[in-house]
Write a protein that holds these residues in place. Structure first.
Motif, PDB file in Angstrom:
ATOM      1  N   ASP A 319       0.809  -1.222   0.000  1.00 20.37           N
ATOM      2  CA  ASP A 319       0.000   0.000   0.000  1.00 20.37           C
ATOM      3  C   ASP A 319       0.844   1.275   0.000  1.00 20.37           C
ATOM      4  N   TYR A 326      -0.277   2.488  -5.542  1.00 18.82           N
ATOM      5  CA  TYR A 326      -1.393   1.722  -4.969  1.00 18.82           C
ATOM      6  C   TYR A 326      -2.701   2.433  -5.273  1.00 18.82           C
ATOM      7  N   GLU A 327      -3.006   3.505  -4.551  1.00 15.31           N
ATOM      8  CA  GLU A 327      -4.182   4.310  -4.886  1.00 15.31           C
ATOM      9  C   GLU A 327      -3.974   4.915  -6.278  1.00 15.31           C
ATOM     10  N   LYS A 331      -4.634  -0.644  -7.182  1.00 22.83           N
ATOM     11  CA  LYS A 331      -5.979  -0.746  -6.604  1.00 22.83           C
ATOM     12  C   LYS A 331      -7.040  -0.394  -7.646  1.00 22.83           C
ATOM     13  N   SER A 332      -6.754   0.586  -8.476  1.00 26.31           N
ATOM     14  CA  SER A 332      -7.699   0.978  -9.514  1.00 26.31           C
ATOM     15  C   SER A 332      -7.863  -0.127 -10.555  1.00 26.31           C
TER      16      SER A 332
END
Length: 455
Positions: A319, A326-327, A331-332
């Motif tokens: 993360d 990550y974001e 993650k997407s």
């Protein structure tokens, strides 16, 4: 063994003949000097399987490929016969955990980097070179492994050996122009990753067929194939499995060659049944790290591209990933690959290096080489064991149809730090127990595991 003693032992082994290394590994007891050996707190499915492991090296040639490294500024790209070295691990005759070998690799970031020269080193393994294959249980599902940029076919030997011991044939590719020793134009990696995966799948099917006359004859069930990729390997695996690139990315490879990997421009090999993508690069909309700041909504992928990924997929990511992100990155991709059953394993406070072997002793004098392998907030042997556990559960379920693997993935609470241990006097779980299958008490920490089904 103290850390300093361990490093000294490994440094000495890198200078000694194989016979001395063999003496060090004569016993099959676990040792933190051998990537993949289980720590005492390792989860259940990280243990080696019932097979001994054989290993052999293949030299393959893919004819008539675009030579991106020699592409002119204008005009057609020349073609060449593209060489690929592939390491193959397979179930072999003998006792589980037996065997000894060394894998010869180099550190560095290409052949001409004075800050990171190509320093040779050895990695120890529990396999036997060119061993007789086991005939029990075959033919075995195929797993194709693709390293990062740069990397090597030995970068995840802890995982390749482990899967072979459990009844898989594992083919790990040295991607030409993309290894520690031969790193070249990045455009070659952008185009060739999925093409290499597909070519090696076809060659393994040919060599593993019952009548091939190859040492792998009768071993490979290529109709049950998984792609396992790390970083750029994850990028290529996702594309090979159907996630076509968006049109914005075509200019990154000369002469529009990347058009052939857009959604609708190619057919997915139906033998690909699953993907494991460790920190797959390219999902960040800014497409960081390549000197440009443009991309589709999901980096290299647009909505149609992600929608075309339809095979079960496991994402593994930290993360705090500062390379693949990550974001807005991995993650997407996980959230928007809407037509695939998908899982996401998240290591809290981990950066980009969740997949490799532990740092070799030879890297201790170089911050950059050391950080090519290491995770500052995690012990790498621990991450290796966790990866073995989760990947085994996923592949057993998706390639072998072993429904007993499902509870290891469909956990009762997605954040391991929120687990509630509630047991009866006899040790059986109470109704409100939310422990994760396969983890001993107090050992599931800092991990998240999510699952999303096709829409």
């Amino acid at each position: 063994m103290k850390r300093s003693s361990l490093y000294l032992t490994l440094a000495l082994l890198s200078l000694t003949p194989l016979g001395v290394a063999g003496a060090q590994l004569a016993a099959t007891a676990p040792s933190q000097s051998v990537p993949g050996d289980a720590r005492p707190d390792a989860p259940e499915l990280s243990a080696r399987g019932p097979y001994a492991v054989g290993v052999r090296t293949l030299t393959l040639t893919n004819p008539g490929q675009l030579d991106i490294v020699k592409a002119p500024k204008e005009g057609e790209i020349p073609r060449y016969d593209r060489p690929l070295t592939v390491e193959v691990w397979y179930p072999a005759v003998g006792a589980s955990g037996s065997g000894v070998t060394t894998y010869r690799d180099v550190l560095g970031s290409g052949p001409n980097d004075p800050k990171r020269p190509n320093t040779p080193f050895l990695t120890l393994g529990r396999a036997t070179r060119d061993a007789a294959p086991s005939a029990q249980g075959g033919p075995y599902p195929l797993v194709i492994v693709s390293h990062g940029y740069p990397g090597s076919r030995y970068l995840m030997s802890y995982l390749t050996e482990n899967l072979a011991s459990k009844g898989y044939v594992v083919a790990s590719i040295d991607h030409t122009d993309s290894t520690h020793g031969d790193k070249a134009a990045f455009a070659s990696t952008l185009l060739n990753r999925p093409l290499d995966d597909n070519f090696v799948l076809g060659e393994m099917a040919r060599l593993g067929a019952a009548d091939s006359g190859s040492p792998l004859s009768g071993l490979v069930d290529a109709d049950r194939t998984a792609l396992v990729g790390y970083s750029m390997g994850g990028y290529g695996a996702l594309n090979a499995a159907g996630a076509g690139f968006g049109p914005e990315m075509v200019p990154l490879v000369p002469n529009g060659a990347l058009k052939q990997r857009q959604t609708g421009a190619y057919t997915v090999d139906p033998r690909i049944k699953a993907v494991v993508a460790f920190a797959p690069w390219g999902g960040d909309a800014a497409v960081r790290g390549i000197g440009v700041n443009f991309g589709g909504k999901y980096g290299f992928w647009d909505e149609a591209g992600l929608a075309n990924l339809k095979v079960p997929t496991m994402f593994v990511v930290g993360d705090r990933d500062d390379v693949a992100q990550y974001e807005g990155g991995v993650k997407s991709l996980f959230e928007n690959a809407v037509n695939a059953e998908r899982y996401m394993v998240v290591y809290e406070n981990a950066s980009h290096n969740s997949a490799p072997n532990p740092p070799p002793a030879a890297s201790l004098n170089s911050f950059d080489d050391y950080m090519h392998y290491a995770e500052p907030a995690w012990d790498m042997a621990r991450l290796n064991n966790l990866n073995q556990h989760f990947v085994t559960a996923f592949l057993n379920l998706k390639l072998k149809g072993m429904q007993g693997a499902a509870p290891y993935l469909n956990v009762p609470t997605p954040r391991s730090n929120d687990i509630k241990v509630s047991r009866n006097a006899d040790g059986s779980p109470k109704a409100d127990d939310t422990s994760w299958a396969g983890f001993k008490n107090r050992t599931a920490r800092g991990i998240e595991l999510y699952r999303m089904m096709p829409r």
